[in-house]
Design a protein around this motif. Structure first.
Motif, mmCIF file in Angstrom:
data_model
loop_
_atom_site.group_PDB
_atom_site.id
_atom_site.type_symbol
_atom_site.label_atom_id
_atom_site.label_comp_id
_atom_site.label_asym_id
_atom_site.label_seq_id
_atom_site.Cartn_x
_atom_site.Cartn_y
_atom_site.Cartn_z
ATOM 1 N N SER A 25 0.841 -1.205 0.000
ATOM 2 C CA SER A 25 0.000 0.000 0.000
ATOM 3 C C SER A 25 0.869 1.244 0.000
ATOM 4 O O SER A 25 1.917 1.290 0.651
ATOM 5 C CB SER A 25 -0.914 0.004 1.232
ATOM 6 N N VAL A 26 0.422 2.240 -0.726
ATOM 7 C CA VAL A 26 1.130 3.521 -0.789
ATOM 8 C C VAL A 26 0.605 4.422 0.328
ATOM 9 O O VAL A 26 -0.618 4.520 0.515
ATOM 10 C CB VAL A 26 0.915 4.192 -2.160
ATOM 11 N N PRO A 27 1.466 5.080 1.096
ATOM 12 C CA PRO A 27 0.998 5.976 2.157
ATOM 13 C C PRO A 27 0.078 7.071 1.609
ATOM 14 O O PRO A 27 0.309 7.605 0.522
ATOM 15 C CB PRO A 27 2.297 6.570 2.718
ATOM 16 N N ASP A 28 -0.953 7.414 2.370
ATOM 17 C CA ASP A 28 -1.903 8.438 1.923
ATOM 18 C C ASP A 28 -1.215 9.770 1.664
ATOM 19 O O ASP A 28 -1.574 10.491 0.718
ATOM 20 C CB ASP A 28 -2.994 8.635 2.988
ATOM 21 N N ASP A 29 -0.224 10.121 2.500
ATOM 22 C CA ASP A 29 0.401 11.425 2.305
ATOM 23 C C ASP A 29 1.196 11.471 0.999
ATOM 24 O O ASP A 29 1.347 12.533 0.390
ATOM 25 C CB ASP A 29 1.279 11.819 3.495
ATOM 26 N N THR A 30 1.694 10.312 0.538
ATOM 27 C CA THR A 30 2.342 10.269 -0.774
ATOM 28 C C THR A 30 1.321 10.519 -1.875
ATOM 29 O O THR A 30 1.565 11.303 -2.800
ATOM 30 C CB THR A 30 3.020 8.899 -0.998
ATOM 31 N N VAL A 31 0.177 9.857 -1.784
ATOM 32 C CA VAL A 31 -0.881 10.037 -2.791
ATOM 33 C C VAL A 31 -1.333 11.495 -2.827
ATOM 34 O O VAL A 31 -1.495 12.089 -3.905
ATOM 35 C CB VAL A 31 -2.078 9.110 -2.487
ATOM 36 N N ILE A 32 -1.497 12.095 -1.661
ATOM 37 C CA ILE A 32 -1.936 13.500 -1.591
ATOM 38 C C ILE A 32 -0.893 14.424 -2.223
ATOM 39 O O ILE A 32 -1.228 15.358 -2.963
ATOM 40 C CB ILE A 32 -2.215 13.889 -0.123
ATOM 41 N N ALA A 33 0.392 14.169 -1.944
ATOM 42 C CA ALA A 33 1.465 15.003 -2.503
ATOM 43 C C ALA A 33 1.528 14.868 -4.022
ATOM 44 O O ALA A 33 1.725 15.857 -4.732
ATOM 45 C CB ALA A 33 2.804 14.623 -1.877
ATOM 46 N N VAL A 34 1.380 13.650 -4.523
ATOM 47 C CA VAL A 34 1.436 13.438 -5.969
ATOM 48 C C VAL A 34 0.230 14.099 -6.651
ATOM 49 O O VAL A 34 0.373 14.729 -7.701
ATOM 50 C CB VAL A 34 1.496 11.929 -6.291
ATOM 51 N N LEU A 35 -0.933 13.973 -6.057
ATOM 52 C CA LEU A 35 -2.115 14.646 -6.623
ATOM 53 C C LEU A 35 -1.914 16.161 -6.645
ATOM 54 O O LEU A 35 -2.295 16.832 -7.614
ATOM 55 C CB LEU A 35 -3.361 14.284 -5.819
ATOM 56 N N ALA A 36 -1.310 16.698 -5.603
ATOM 57 C CA ALA A 36 -1.050 18.142 -5.569
ATOM 58 C C ALA A 36 -0.133 18.555 -6.710
ATOM 59 O O ALA A 36 -0.311 19.619 -7.315
ATOM 60 C CB ALA A 36 -0.443 18.533 -4.221
ATOM 61 N N ALA A 37 0.863 17.713 -7.017
ATOM 62 C CA ALA A 37 1.763 18.018 -8.133
ATOM 63 C C ALA A 37 1.042 17.988 -9.472
ATOM 64 O O ALA A 37 1.512 18.572 -10.447
ATOM 65 C CB ALA A 37 2.922 17.025 -8.143
ATOM 66 N N LEU A 38 -0.112 17.312 -9.504
ATOM 67 C CA LEU A 38 -0.952 17.277 -10.711
ATOM 68 C C LEU A 38 -2.040 18.345 -10.676
ATOM 69 O O LEU A 38 -2.939 18.344 -11.530
ATOM 70 C CB LEU A 38 -1.593 15.888 -10.851
ATOM 71 N N GLY A 39 -1.955 19.224 -9.699
ATOM 72 C CA GLY A 39 -2.936 20.304 -9.603
ATOM 73 C C GLY A 39 -4.257 19.888 -9.001
ATOM 74 O O GLY A 39 -5.282 20.553 -9.210
ATOM 75 N N VAL A 40 -4.267 18.801 -8.231
ATOM 76 C CA VAL A 40 -5.502 18.281 -7.633
ATOM 77 C C VAL A 40 -5.399 18.393 -6.115
ATOM 78 O O VAL A 40 -4.483 17.834 -5.500
ATOM 79 C CB VAL A 40 -5.735 16.806 -8.038
ATOM 80 N N ASP A 41 -6.333 19.091 -5.498
ATOM 81 C CA ASP A 41 -6.317 19.317 -4.057
ATOM 82 C C ASP A 41 -6.978 18.140 -3.349
ATOM 83 O O ASP A 41 -8.147 17.818 -3.601
ATOM 84 C CB ASP A 41 -7.063 20.608 -3.732
ATOM 85 N N ALA A 42 -6.236 17.476 -2.471
ATOM 86 C CA ALA A 42 -6.778 16.341 -1.721
ATOM 87 C C ALA A 42 -6.308 16.394 -0.269
ATOM 88 O O ALA A 42 -6.209 15.369 0.399
ATOM 89 C CB ALA A 42 -6.345 15.028 -2.365
ATOM 90 N N GLY A 43 -6.031 17.601 0.228
ATOM 91 C CA GLY A 43 -5.474 17.753 1.569
ATOM 92 C C GLY A 43 -6.416 17.352 2.679
ATOM 93 O O GLY A 43 -5.979 16.867 3.718
ATOM 94 N N THR A 44 -7.725 17.565 2.491
ATOM 95 C CA THR A 44 -8.718 17.199 3.497
ATOM 96 C C THR A 44 -9.816 16.381 2.831
ATOM 97 O O THR A 44 -9.902 16.307 1.593
ATOM 98 C CB THR A 44 -9.344 18.448 4.137
ATOM 99 N N SER A 45 -10.670 15.783 3.641
ATOM 100 C CA SER A 45 -11.778 14.997 3.089
ATOM 101 C C SER A 45 -12.706 15.876 2.262
ATOM 102 O O SER A 45 -13.258 15.439 1.245
ATOM 103 C CB SER A 45 -12.547 14.303 4.210
ATOM 104 N N GLU A 46 -12.878 17.133 2.666
ATOM 105 C CA GLU A 46 -13.717 18.052 1.891
ATOM 106 C C GLU A 46 -13.044 18.400 0.569
ATOM 107 O O GLU A 46 -13.714 18.502 -0.475
ATOM 108 C CB GLU A 46 -13.984 19.328 2.701
ATOM 109 N N ASP A 47 -11.730 18.565 0.589
ATOM 110 C CA ASP A 47 -10.994 18.807 -0.660
ATOM 111 C C ASP A 47 -11.154 17.619 -1.611
ATOM 112 O O ASP A 47 -11.338 17.797 -2.823
ATOM 113 C CB ASP A 47 -9.510 19.030 -0.372
ATOM 114 N N VAL A 48 -11.073 16.431 -1.058
ATOM 115 C CA VAL A 48 -11.224 15.229 -1.884
ATOM 116 C C VAL A 48 -12.609 15.205 -2.514
ATOM 117 O O VAL A 48 -12.767 14.900 -3.711
ATOM 118 C CB VAL A 48 -10.977 13.955 -1.038
#
Length: 719
Positions: A25-48
């Motif tokens: 499994s990939v850590p959630d904070d890695t997924v969030i950081a990679v999404l941010a680099a793609l211009g996608v905000d996923a920092g909080t559940s509301e952002d997701v």
């Protein structure tokens, strides 16, 4: 669950399988950081939640890129369009008058459409959609308007089914060009040496190709990073590879005294490398060549040369302007553009435009150097073709670029900032790898119709008989590592492999060039099959070719794949002599790189080598009782020739018994990576002239020499 869904929509993996029976499994904070680099905000559940709504509400009428392969059914993206939709194709400009757009209505039986290949016989009009005028191969604009008035625009790539293929059987040399010094080199191998090597190998040995390291432009520094796999730009070659005396204006320089002094200094550099144990000093070589080339640039071009230069400028356009301007700015402000004055960090700012005017002479110099390098690359390919080589020069495409270089400055929107390409942990490296190369954003590539990738390929293929793609699996997915985190905390990001392959096949077809993919290491299931379907050859290294699905023993020659480049080693692996003698293990022991006791490593290495030697003996490729190293090297290559591989590559240092690797992965200052000249078994450097006359080389090449290879005329040294 929401984060996983959001990640999947953007091609970001939340788990991966290093082996068939293991899932990590990939850590959630890695997924969030990679999404941010793609211009996608996923920092909080509301952002997701918001990002999910935005992603799922986008029009699904067309994907960003639609691929049509010649002679194959139309893709679902077209056959699934609502009946009655209006489809318009705006053809790619082909150099002449713009072709008119073509429109038609989607018929009720959309799934029955066919698009025969442009290279095939004229299609039956009944097989085409109503109103369809078949576009040629190219990258076009596709617009769809559905009956409910929804609209979408996409890139349409129409590509031939496969890249051009090399001959059924051919052999050639693999060489790191800087390591190949001749009597006329300025301290390192150059494009003049490459042309000479090709001419000699083609005419004397019947060789079909010469594969070189990436010749991409490097990031200048003190010292410059010597690795050819961390370039400033992959689009343009480095002028350090120029053979100065071959520039036509060289003979018309007024200041002959300065030129003579520079040549003497260059001869001293070569003498130090060849006879005094010095390492290749790229920075010292470039300093001498820079001064000489600046003198040469003062010579006015003849009308014909001026016209050719102007054509080159027009062909390269904005990409060359940006590259040359970065080079000029780096001379003033240093190569790390992130630390330049704020206005200069943006290539399109008014401040950068002013700087360009102020540095006009330097910008023109760097444009001219790129042109001179391109002309000498063309000369090398022409020399190979004139010598009868079926393929010629095989250029190498590095997997990425330096984060501080020209490409990342000029194409900032195309790169994922704060990310680095690498590799996950595997059986050979438990910590994973971070290569320090920022990845391309797949969404940015798709949004621009893969313009950066197309331009890169077109430049590299212009003077190539074939192209090798380092880590070809990167066309499908890359391991992204967030900045400041270990490689173990990375994840895979998917690319549109169908689109990447279509662009690759299209550009290779236009250039008439074959493609070799470096597919060593961990390869995702289906990747090799997809590459083979499009005619991309793989890479097979002898020591790794075992029956992994069976008893794990060395793979018999008849079981090797046909569509590959077969070789005994690469630039990242030990030479064949070092492999056979175990020298590579003792070298790593001396440098403290082993993770197990020396005796354990040596035992495993000796056992593996003995299995191969036993197979060679059983096949009568290794003469009984002949256990010397040189005979074993010949036997290894006799085995390679017995496989069905279309291309057989001989590591040029192997021909003279060199024991030293050109690069030792896992080292930096501990080992002189990328700075060693080709040497004999005792470590004494040898020149191109000495290599060409080497009895050991000719004994080895007899194993591979085709029947029609040229024989020496009377009075000439026999081959």
């Amino acid at each position: 669950m929401g984060l996983s869904r959001l990640a999947a929509l953007h091609g970001v993996a939340t788990s991966y399988s290093p082996s068939p029976d293991v899932t990590v499994s990939v850590p959630d904070d890695t997924v969030i950081a990679v999404l941010a680099a793609l211009g996608v905000d996923a920092g909080t559940s509301e952002d997701v939640r918001r990002s999910l709504v935005a992603a799922e509400s986008r029009s699904r009428l067309l994907p960003p890129t639609v691929v049509v392969w010649a002679g194959e059914p139309l893709p679902p993206a077209l056959t699934a369009l609502p009946p009655g939709s209006t489809v318009t194709v705006e053809p790619e400009p082909a150099g002449g008058p713009p072709a008119p757009a073509t429109s038609w209505k989607v018929p009720e039986a959309a799934s029955s459409w066919k698009l025969p290949g442009a290279a095939e016989a004229a299609p039956d009009p009944a097989e085409l959609p109503p109103g369809w005028t078949q576009p040629p191969y190219g990258v076009h604009r596709l617009h769809v308007r559905a009956p409910d008035h929804h609209e979408a625009t996409a890139t349409l790539v129409v590509a031939p089914a496969r890249v051009p293929q090399p001959p059924e059987r051919t052999h050639g040399f693999l060489v790191q060009l800087y390591s190949l010094l001749s009597a006329r080199s300025w301290g390192m191998g150059d494009l003049g040496d490459l042309a000479d090597l090709a001419a000699w190998a083609g005419r004397t040995l019947g060789s079909g190709f010469i594969q070189v390291n990436p010749l991409h432009a490097a990031v200048p520094g003190h010292p410059t990073d010597p690795s050819p796999y961390r370039p400033s730009s992959r689009r343009f070659p480095d002028p350090v590879h120029l053979h100065v005396e071959s520039v036509p204006e060289y003979g018309h320089v007024d200041d002959r005294a300065t030129l003579d002094d520079l040549r003497q200094d260059a001869a001293a550099l070569s003498e130090a490398v060849l006879n005094k144990g010095a390492l290749i000093d790229r920075d010292a070589v470039w300093e001498l060549k820079r001064q000489a080339l600046e003198l040469i640039a003062q010579v006015p071009l003849t009308p014909g040369r001026r016209a050719a230069y102007c054509d080159f400028l027009a062909e390269q356009g904005q990409a060359l302007e940006d590259h040359a301007l970065w080079c000029a700015l780096a001379e003033v402000h240093g190569p790390a553009w992130h630390s330049w004055p704020e206005p200069l960090r943006d290539p399109r700012s008014p401040g950068t435009a002013r700087a360009r005017s102020e540095l006009l002479d330097r910008v023109d110099l760097h444009c001219r150097l790129a042109w001179l390098a391109a002309t000498q690359l063309a000369d090398a390919q022409r020399a190979a073709e004139d010598a009868g080589m079926e393929v010629g020069i095989v250029h190498d495409l590095a997997v990425g670029v330096h984060p501080a270089g020209a490409d990342t400055w000029a194409q900032q929107d195309a790169f994922a900032h704060g990310m680095s390409v690498g590799a996950p942990p595997d059986a050979f490296n438990a910590r994973g790898q971070d290569w320090g190369l920022p990845p391309w954003r797949p969404d940015a590539l798709a949004a621009t119709g893969y313009a950066a990738f197309r331009g890169l390929l077109r430049g590299l293929l212009a003077h190539a008989g074939a192209l090798r793609i380092d880590h070809v699996m990167g066309l499908f997915r890359l391991w992204w590592v967030p900045e400041g985190r270990p490689p173990t905390d990375g994840t895979y990001v998917a690319y549109d492999a169908e689109a990447m392959l279509a662009v690759l096949v299209l550009e290779a077809h236009r250039a008439g060039s074959a493609v070799v993919g470096e597919d060593l290491g961990t390869v995702e299931p289906g990747v090799r099959e997809a590459l083979a379907r499009r005619g991309v050859l793989g890479t097979s290294v002898l020591w790794f070719e075992r029956d992994w699905d069976g008893d794990g023993r060395p793979l018999a020659p008849e079981k090797w794949r046909r569509d590959c480049l077969a070789t005994a080693t690469t630039h990242d692996l030990p030479s064949t002599a070092a492999r056979l003698t175990g020298d590579h293990v003792t070298l790593r022991h001396r440098l403290g790189l082993l993770t197990r006791p020396l005796e354990e490593e040596l035992t495993e290495d000796v056992t593996g080598t003995a299995e191969w030697l036993a197979l060679l003996a059983r096949l009568r490729m290794l003469p009984e009782g002949d256990g010397n190293e040189e005979a074993a090297v010949r036997a290894v290559h006799r085995f390679l020739r017995a496989t069905p591989a279309r291309m057989t590559g001989v590591w040029l240092p192997d021909t003279v018994g060199d024991r030293r690797p050109q690069n030792l992965p896992g080292t930096w200052d501990q080992y002189p990576n990328w700075r060693l000249p080709i040497a004999d078994p005792e470590g004494h450097p040898v020149t191109l002239e000495e290599i060409a006359a080497s009895p050991r080389l000719h004994g080895l090449m007899e194993v591979l020499r085709p029947p029609k290879a040229r024989t020496a005329p009377p009075g000439e040294r026999p081959a």
